[in-house]
Each structure stands twice: as structure tokens, then as C-alpha cells.
Design a protein around this motif. Structure first.
Motif, short mmCIF file in Angstrom:
data_model
loop_
_atom_site.label_atom_id
_atom_site.label_comp_id
_atom_site.label_asym_id
_atom_site.label_seq_id
_atom_site.Cartn_x
_atom_site.Cartn_y
_atom_site.Cartn_z
N THR B 92 -40.91 58.40 -7.19
CA THR B 92 -39.46 58.17 -7.31
C THR B 92 -38.78 58.64 -6.04
O THR B 92 -39.39 59.27 -5.17
N VAL B 93 -37.49 58.35 -5.97
CA VAL B 93 -36.67 58.77 -4.83
C VAL B 93 -36.81 60.28 -4.63
O VAL B 93 -37.13 60.76 -3.53
N GLU B 94 -36.62 61.03 -5.71
CA GLU B 94 -36.65 62.48 -5.62
C GLU B 94 -38.05 62.99 -5.27
O GLU B 94 -38.21 63.90 -4.45
N GLU B 95 -39.08 62.37 -5.87
CA GLU B 95 -40.46 62.79 -5.59
C GLU B 95 -40.84 62.58 -4.13
O GLU B 95 -41.51 63.40 -3.53
N ASN B 96 -40.40 61.44 -3.57
CA ASN B 96 -40.67 61.19 -2.16
C ASN B 96 -40.07 62.29 -1.29
O ASN B 96 -40.74 62.83 -0.41
N LEU B 97 -38.83 62.61 -1.57
CA LEU B 97 -38.14 63.61 -0.76
C LEU B 97 -38.81 64.97 -0.92
O LEU B 97 -39.06 65.68 0.06
N GLU B 110 -33.15 73.90 1.19
CA GLU B 110 -32.97 74.59 2.46
C GLU B 110 -32.19 73.76 3.49
O GLU B 110 -31.36 74.29 4.22
N ASN B 111 -32.48 72.46 3.55
CA ASN B 111 -31.81 71.63 4.56
C ASN B 111 -30.90 70.59 3.93
O ASN B 111 -30.61 69.55 4.53
N TYR B 112 -30.46 70.87 2.73
CA TYR B 112 -29.68 69.86 1.99
C TYR B 112 -28.43 69.42 2.76
O TYR B 112 -28.05 68.26 2.72
N ASP B 113 -27.82 70.38 3.46
CA ASP B 113 -26.60 70.07 4.21
C ASP B 113 -26.75 68.88 5.14
O ASP B 113 -25.85 68.06 5.28
N LEU B 114 -27.92 68.83 5.78
CA LEU B 114 -28.16 67.80 6.79
C LEU B 114 -28.20 66.41 6.16
O LEU B 114 -27.73 65.44 6.75
N ILE B 115 -28.80 66.31 4.99
CA ILE B 115 -28.98 64.98 4.38
C ILE B 115 -27.92 64.66 3.32
O ILE B 115 -27.87 63.55 2.81
N LYS B 116 -27.10 65.67 2.99
CA LYS B 116 -26.16 65.54 1.87
C LYS B 116 -25.42 64.20 1.83
O LYS B 116 -25.48 63.48 0.84
N ASN B 117 -24.77 63.86 2.96
CA ASN B 117 -23.95 62.64 2.97
C ASN B 117 -24.75 61.38 2.70
O ASN B 117 -24.27 60.45 2.07
N ILE B 118 -25.98 61.37 3.20
CA ILE B 118 -26.81 60.18 2.99
C ILE B 118 -27.42 60.21 1.59
O ILE B 118 -27.40 59.21 0.87
N TYR B 119 -27.92 61.38 1.20
CA TYR B 119 -28.64 61.47 -0.07
C TYR B 119 -27.72 61.21 -1.27
O TYR B 119 -28.14 60.60 -2.26
N GLN B 120 -26.47 61.63 -1.15
CA GLN B 120 -25.53 61.41 -2.26
C GLN B 120 -25.40 59.93 -2.61
O GLN B 120 -25.14 59.58 -3.75
N GLN B 121 -25.59 59.06 -1.61
CA GLN B 121 -25.47 57.63 -1.87
C GLN B 121 -26.63 57.09 -2.70
O GLN B 121 -26.50 56.07 -3.37
N ILE B 122 -27.79 57.77 -2.64
CA ILE B 122 -28.93 57.28 -3.43
C ILE B 122 -29.24 58.19 -4.61
O ILE B 122 -30.09 57.87 -5.43
N GLU B 123 -28.53 59.30 -4.70
CA GLU B 123 -28.81 60.25 -5.77
C GLU B 123 -28.70 59.66 -7.18
O GLU B 123 -29.50 60.00 -8.05
N PRO B 124 -27.74 58.73 -7.42
CA PRO B 124 -27.69 58.13 -8.76
C PRO B 124 -29.01 57.45 -9.16
O PRO B 124 -29.25 57.21 -10.34
N PHE B 125 -29.85 57.13 -8.16
CA PHE B 125 -31.11 56.43 -8.46
C PHE B 125 -32.31 57.33 -8.23
O PHE B 125 -33.40 56.85 -7.95
N LYS B 126 -32.12 58.63 -8.36
CA LYS B 126 -33.20 59.53 -7.92
C LYS B 126 -34.45 59.46 -8.79
O LYS B 126 -35.52 59.84 -8.37
N THR B 127 -34.32 58.90 -10.00
CA THR B 127 -35.52 58.77 -10.84
C THR B 127 -36.14 57.38 -10.71
O THR B 127 -37.10 57.05 -11.39
N ARG B 128 -35.58 56.56 -9.83
CA ARG B 128 -36.14 55.21 -9.65
C ARG B 128 -37.28 55.25 -8.63
O ARG B 128 -37.22 55.98 -7.65
N ARG B 129 -38.31 54.46 -8.89
CA ARG B 129 -39.42 54.41 -7.94
C ARG B 129 -38.98 53.73 -6.65
O ARG B 129 -38.18 52.79 -6.69
#
Lengths: 268, 303
Positions: B92-97, B110-129
Motif C-alpha cells: 500500500t501507499v503507507e507500506e511503501n513509505l 522523523e522527516n515528516y515535515d519534508l514530505i508533509k505537503n506532498i504526502y497529504q495529497q495522497i494520504e486519503p489513499f494510504k491503504t490503497r495498493r
């Protein structure tokens, strides 16, 4: 019913006359729909493409372009709606459709392990070009492309731009009524990209209709008409000039962005 | 210190040269673009700089680290997003990360700040493969995975190839905001219009670098005066322009043709008359500034 007695009863004569005025339609699509389960990939699209026209088929990734194109090429059956391509019903006569169109994609186009002439020979055979004609026509083609010297070169040794030009020429070798080009110029250098479009123009001057997808917005300008798909529907369809007027902008890039930003769904 | 120093790198595959004597430097915190068509050698260069393959000749440094001697250290300092989608399709999205964070001995937090803006756009699909994501989302995930260990330098190999103009614009916005955070970015693209978004660019073709400069300098150094010509029938116009003896180069550029002339100074009225006599209508001739694509084409034409 037209009961006007002034018109002589000669339907054949009439049809010829009409054909002279209105170019023949090579693609006619009415209310075409494709669903995958609960997902509607293509949502009631309707349009016509005239003979000799360059028709640009644009849309964001996931807008439904590929699904629509696969139906038009007879590779996928529509869920509902009607489509005629090269005069054949895409639902009932998909084999006839395949024989009467050309197709070229960016990814797969030619066999890398075959020589240039072998690729031409193979596709000529598949499309049923008479044995006697193949040699002569191959020679003509290679001369036109200035490829004479590459006749015996393996396709994998050709630069990408040459491959794409050859692939296009092979896809229209059987003189189909319409050719479908799926992102034919992706990754190709700027000069070759323009030479490729000159081949497209040359094909249309011979009466071949061109249905093309691209992510290069300058190439949208080279099309006679452009349709833009958003979320499975055709949201705009007109000449590039009229689209720019309609969206009050100088370039197609901005037309595309204004439309594609409306997209709600996130594809696949 | 330079973020990247490349000196005299060459590489061949069998007898085919892929890179020939490549030299350039990238400054810390800049977006450095490698601009060129398929076969220019962009991917080979990236693979050498990310220590995945060895050059035949020459050497290169990432910061002060040598790509051959210090390859292990370099791998912890760079992020690499290959051209082909290279995440695990069945995770899944989350597992890959999570996976990439673990490999680099760090955590998402630890480094969430760096990816926050980008990751938030895909977070709704974090359980999707990953395989069920759209092109644009796959890219955002790949970018997050390349960033999760907070690299000093990010290598992006054709991140926008085959991507529609909307997603392309979004990606460039993301790159600009990463630059604000001090990350050096090396990015390759075959799209000439994206060159203008880089701080500096190298034009590449056939395994060589043709020129390195800022996009603005490339444009101001364009050698010939340039005109845009428009008319009613653009295809006829193209052929007629080419038949004019004074026209040196003529290429279609969207809704206009760009031309250069042999004697440098074009008498617009004369050309207009010539075109009208050939049966063209609604002729419009205007002097224009070159685009990056004009510059690239001029340089490759002189090859």
C-alpha cells in the motif's frame, strides 16, 4: 418523408452530390459508455471525425482517453452506445474495424529484433497486402523516408525518432481510412517531432484521417479540431482557434489547464 | 563546496557510447536540469551519479564524496526517483513509505515535515495498493519515498514523461518548495518548456552536453533574429516559407512558424508580399524572442 416531386428519384446521384459537399465521416460516436464495475471510465461521449481531418484527443491521465481509444479500435466492447469507425460497427464488426484502421503507440510499435524491411514485410502480411505489391511499396516507403540505407538495419539500432517515423509509416502502409496515434512523439527530439508532424500532414493530404493523443500542447495547435476529456466526458470540442476564443486565452496549454483542473476523480 | 562535480565522465555500452566527456557542476540548493531527448544519456548519467553503475572514464563527486570510493555513504545522502515507476506495486501507499524509511534507518515521523505537503495529497489513499494509483499519485508517492531519508540531493529521472500538463505543473510546484528547504535537485526532462523552471540547465544530445547556462542566458544568447509567422493555412505557409531563398530555418511552433533568415535583417513587407503572391491569406509577421526549444534546435542543428 420528403415528398418533394421536384427532386428526381435518384438516390445514388443524390448521395454522390452530398459527398462532394460534406466530407465523409470516418468516425461516428454516439453516447458511448464504458463501465468497469461501478466505475464509469467513458461517460456518454459523442463526436464525429471527418475524412482527412487531424483530430486531437486530449485529456489528463485517467480521463478515459485510452479506454475510449481501445473501443474505437475494436479492442474493447462498449457497455452502451454506438460507434462507427471506417464504416464498421465497433460492437458487431470489430474484426472489420481492425482491418481498416492503423494503430501506433509510443510503447510498442515495431519489433526491435527484426530488420527494417522485415518489420515492413511482417505488417504488410498481417494487413493482407498482396505479395506482389509488397516489395515495390517497401522501396517507395524507404525512399520517401530517406531510409534506403537502413533497409537491413535492426530496428533496435535506430534512434528513437527514426523508429517513430518508421512505425507511423508502417501503421499506414495498408492505406487505412483512419490511423490512431497514441502519444507518438513522447521523448522525441524537437526537430524529429516536427518532421513527424510533417508525415502526419502528408498522410492527411492522401485522405487518411488522423486521430492523435499528445501531452505536447503545441501539437494540439496542429490539429484541425481538438477534444478535451475530463472525468470520462468530452468537455470541449472545437478548432484550436475557437477553443482559445471560448476560454479567452492565447494558448492551448491554458485551455487544457482550465478544463482539466475541474476534474474530480483521481483515475484508475 | 559544489553539490555535484562531474569531470570528464564517459561511458559506453558495448561499442555504443552513451556518455562522452561529460563535465558540469551543480550548486547547493539549485534546480539543475538535464534537457534532451531519449538517448541523450540522461539516465546513464543519473545511474553513475547515484552509484548504480561505474563510468568507463572520469570521476564525479557528490559534495566531497567520491562516487567510486564513497559509494556507500553517497547512497545515504541522495534520493533517486528513476524514470520507471519503481515502488512495490503490491504494497500500500503507507507500506511503501514505511519500507523506504526502514531501509534508510529512519521513520516516517522523523522527516515528516519534508514530505508533509506532498504526502497529504495522497494520504486519503494510504491503504490503497501502489498499483491501483493514478499516474499523478504514483509520482507523488515515489517522490515521498525518495525524500523520506532527508537526502541532500534529489535525482529525478524524467519525472514528467507521459504525465499530463496538470500533474506536470503540480510536480514543478513541489520541486520549487523542496528547493526552498535547501535540497539540491538534479532533474532530467525531454520537455523543453520545463527548462525555464530550472535555475540552470544543460542541453544534452547523443551522449554530449551542448551547453550549460541559465535558461535566461540561453535565450539572450540565441544567435539569430527570430520571427513568428502566422497565416490562414499553416501547412501551406510552412512549405511556402521554406521555398523562400532568404529563409534559413523554418519550424512549426504551435500556432506560429518560427523563422530565421540568411541576411539577418528581414524586410517584413517583402516576405509578406512573397507569401501573398503564393496564395496565403491573413499573413502576420512579428519579431519574437526565442524560446528554450528554439535554442535547443539551433544548437543541435549546428552539430
Amino acid at each position: 418523408m420528403n415528398k418533394d416531386t421536384h427532386i428526381p428519384h435518384d438516390p445514388m446521384h443524390q448521395r454522390t452530390k452530398i459527398q462532394n459537399i460534406v466530407p465523409q465521416k470516418v468516425i461516428e460516436v454516439h453516447d458511448l459508455v464504458k463501465r468497469f464495475g461501478s466505475f464509469t471510465a467513458v461517460d456518454h461521449i459523442s463526436f464525429d471525425v471527418k475524412q482527412g481531418e487531424i483530430f486531437g484527443f486530449l485529456g489528463a491521465n485517467g480521463a478515459g482517453k485510452t479506454t475510449a481509444m481501445r473501443m474505437l479500435c475494436g479492442l474493447s466492447k462498449p457497455t452502451s452506445g454506438k460507434g462507427l469507425v471506417a464504416g464498421f460497427d465497433i460492437r458487431k464488426e470489430s474484426e472489420q474495424v481492425k482491418k481498416n484502421i492503423g494503430y501506433m503507440s509510443q510503447k510498442f510499435s515495431l519489433y526491435n529484433d527484426l530488420k527494417v524491411w522485415e518489420n515492413i514485410r511482417l505488417f504488410a502480411g498481417i494487413y493482407g497486402i498482396p505479395e506482389m505489391e509488397i516489395d515495390g511499396r517497401t522501396g517507395d516507403l524507404l525512399r520517401r523516408l530517406h531510409f534506403d540505407k537502413e533497409r537491413n538495419t535492426l530496428v533496435k539500432e535506430l534512434p528513437l525518432g527514426w523508429k517513430q517515423k518508421l512505425a507511423f509509416s508502417v501503421s499506414i502502409f495498408h492505406e487505412p481510412k483512419v490511423v490512431f496515434l497514441d502519444e507518438p512523439t513522447g521523448g522525441v527530439d524537437p526537430v524529429t517531432r516536427r518532421e513527424f508532424w510533417e508525415l502526419i500532414y502528408e498522410a492527411t493530404s492522401r485522405g487518411i484521417t488522423v486521430f492523435v493523443t499528445t501531452h505536447y500542447m503545441d501539437e494540439a495547435e496542429y490539429c484541425d479540431r481538438v477534444s478535451i476529456m475530463v472525468d470520462g466526458r468530452i468537455e470541449a470540442l472545437d478548432t484550436p482557434e475557437n477553443l482559445k476564443k471560448q476560454f479567452n486565452t492565447q494558448n492551448m496549454d491554458s485551455v487544457f489547464l482550465q478544463l482539466a483542473r475541474k476534474a474530480k476523480r483521481t483515475a484508475n | 563546496m559544489k553539490a555535484v562535480t562531474v569531470s570528464h565522465i564517459s561511458k559506453s555500452y558495448a561499442k555504443t557510447p552513451a556518455l562522452q566527456d561529460i563535465c558540469f557542476e551543480a550548486e547547493p540548493g539549485e534546480i539543475f536540469g538535464l534537457i534532451g531527448p531519449d538517448g541523450a544519456g540522461k539516465t546513464t548519467l543519473f545511474r553513475i551519479l547515484t552509484t548504480l553503475i561505474l563510468p568507463d572514464k572520469g570521476n564525479a563527486n557528490i559534495g566531497s564524496l567520491d562516487i567510486i570510493k564513497d559509494y556507500r555513504e553517497i547512497r545515504t545522502r541522495v534520493g533517486y526517483m528513476p524514470g520507471r515507476f519503481s515502488l512495490y506495486q503490491d504494497l500500500t501507499v503507507e507500506e511503501n513509505l514505511q519500507f523506504f524509511a526502514t531501509v534508510f534507518n529512519t521513520t516516517i515521523e522523523e522527516n515528516y515535515d519534508l514530505i508533509k505537503n506532498i504526502y497529504q495529497q495522497i494520504e486519503p489513499f494510504k491503504t490503497r495498493r501502489a498499483k491501483a494509483l493514478s499516474g499523478g499519485m504514483k509520482q507523488k508517492l515515489a517522490l515521498c519515498c525518495a525524500l523520506i531519508h532527508k537526502p541532500d540531493i534529489l535525482f529525478l529521472d524524467e519525472p514528467t514523461t507521459g504525465v499530463d500538463p496538470v500533474s506536470r505543473k503540480e510536480l514543478w510546484e513541489m520541486l520549487k518548495s523542496l528547493r526552498e528547504q535547501g535540497i539540491t535537485i538534479l532533474v532530467s526532462t525531454p520537455y523543453m518548456d520545463e527548462a525555464g523552471l530550472c535555475d540552470r540547465i544543460a542541453f544534452m544530445t547523443g551522449g554530449r552536453i551542448l551547453r550549460i547556462d541559465s535558461p535566461q542566458n540561453m535565450i539572450t544568447q540565441y544567435q539569430d533574429p527570430l520571427w513568428a509567422v502566422r497565416g490562414k493555412n499553416m501547412h501551406k505557409l510552412l512549405n511556402d516559407l521554406r521555398s523562400n531563398k532568404n529563409v534559413k530555418t523554418c519550424f512549426a511552433f504551435g500556432d506560429a512558424h518560427h523563422i530565421t533568415c540568411y541576411d539577418g535583417s528581414l524586410i517584413e513587407k517583402e516576405l509578406e508580399k512573397f507569401l501573398l503572391e503564393k496564395g496565403n491569406e491573413e499573413i502576420l509577421i512579428q519579431p519574437i524572442t526565442a524560446t528554450i526549444e528554439d535554442c535547443f534546435m539551433q544548437l543541435t542543428n549546428h552539430e
